[in-house]
Design a protein around this motif. Structure first.
Motif, PDB file in Angstrom:
ATOM      1  N   HIS A  18       0.836  -1.208   0.000  1.00 29.97           N
ATOM      2  CA  HIS A  18       0.000   0.000   0.000  1.00 29.97           C
ATOM      3  C   HIS A  18       0.870   1.257   0.000  1.00 29.97           C
ATOM      4  CE1 HIS A  18      -3.246   2.795   1.166  1.00 29.97           C
ATOM      5  NE2 HIS A  18      -4.022   1.913   0.567  1.00 29.97           N
ATOM      6  N   SER A  22       0.736   4.001  -2.988  1.00 33.04           N
ATOM      7  CA  SER A  22       0.410   5.396  -2.690  1.00 33.04           C
ATOM      8  C   SER A  22       1.466   6.370  -3.196  1.00 33.04           C
ATOM      9  CB  SER A  22       0.221   5.578  -1.180  1.00 33.04           C
ATOM     10  OG  SER A  22      -0.855   4.781  -0.706  1.00 33.04           O
ATOM     11  N   GLN A  27      -4.192   9.925  -5.897  1.00 32.97           N
ATOM     12  CA  GLN A  27      -4.999   9.563  -4.735  1.00 32.97           C
ATOM     13  C   GLN A  27      -6.335   8.943  -5.124  1.00 32.97           C
ATOM     14  OE1 GLN A  27      -5.578  12.789  -1.979  1.00 32.97           O
ATOM     15  NE2 GLN A  27      -7.064  11.686  -0.742  1.00 32.97           N
TER      16      GLN A  27
END
Length: 223
Positions: A18, A22, A27
């Motif tokens: 993750h 990211s 986003q």
């Protein structure tokens, strides 16, 4: 390098995945951490990471739809150069999908993917990782055999805020190299199923689906 499946949000490898995700995707393209619990436990969603010396250096998520005998590549991430990660992921993913199709008594028909259009997306979102540059990604997918479906594509934001995300094409890689079109009804059924998890659909997406329902087939064009 190891090809390891993640099925639990508490797996230490998922935190590394993750974090990597990211740093690469905008986003609105990344599902919030806690919301991954159910997808990871879903047997139909396959999340694998490439692990090199204990670190997650790449990842891919995909699904096989046995009723339609097609797959969807949710994402592919390459975190470091010079390790052959892209080939490693693509090869292991295809082997896995062909095995699933074989267990279904069939040969895999093809695979969908959302593909950034580098002329429409804000390239600054990808600064700092040349490996994930939209121009590079598009060329790699073209070499793999993906083509773009001939219609204006949007998808609902994964933030589930009712916003439409543009700047992408819906691509399809036919395993039969001579295939020139895809049934519009298959595209509608697939997209409707794929985005069931998002309750707040933008009007642009609904209009796109209605447009596809008026067609019989959609042409495949070069990327």
């Amino acid at each position: 390098m190891e090809y390891i499946r993640i099925t639990n949000i508490d797996d230490p490898l998922f935190k590394k995945l993750h974090d990597l995700m990211s740093t690469i995707f905008p986003q609105e393209e990344v599902l919030e951490y806690s919301l991954w619990k159910e997808p990871l436990e879903d047997p139909g969603i396959r999340v694998f990471v490439a692990v090199h010396e204990g670190e997650v250096v790449g990842a891919t998520e995909y699904r096989y739809y046995s009723d339609w005998n097609i797959a969807m590549t949710d994402f592919t991430i390459i975190g470091k150069p010079g390790l052959g990660i892209g080939h490693f992921l693509a090869s292991n993913r295809m082997d896995d999908l062909k095995k699933l199709a074989n267990e279904n008594g069939k040969e895999l028909a093809g695979m969908f993917a959302e593909i950034y259009d580098p002329y429409k997306v804000d390239g600054s979102k990808f600064e700092g990782n040349d490996l994930m540059n939209p121009f590079v990604r598009r060329e790699v997918l073209s070499h793999l055999g993906y083509k773009r479906l001939e219609f204006a594509y949007v998808h609902p934001s994964w933030e589930n805020n009712g916003e439409a995300v543009s700047g992408l094409d819906l691509g399809y890689m036919p395993l039969n190299g001579e295939q020139q079109t895809v049934d519009a009804s298959l595209i509608v059924d697939f997209l409707t199923t794929y985005y069931t998890v998002l309750s707040n659909k933008p009007q642009e997406w609904l209009d796109m689906i209605n447009h596809l329902k008026q067609k019989e087939r959609v042409t495949l064009l070069p990327l």
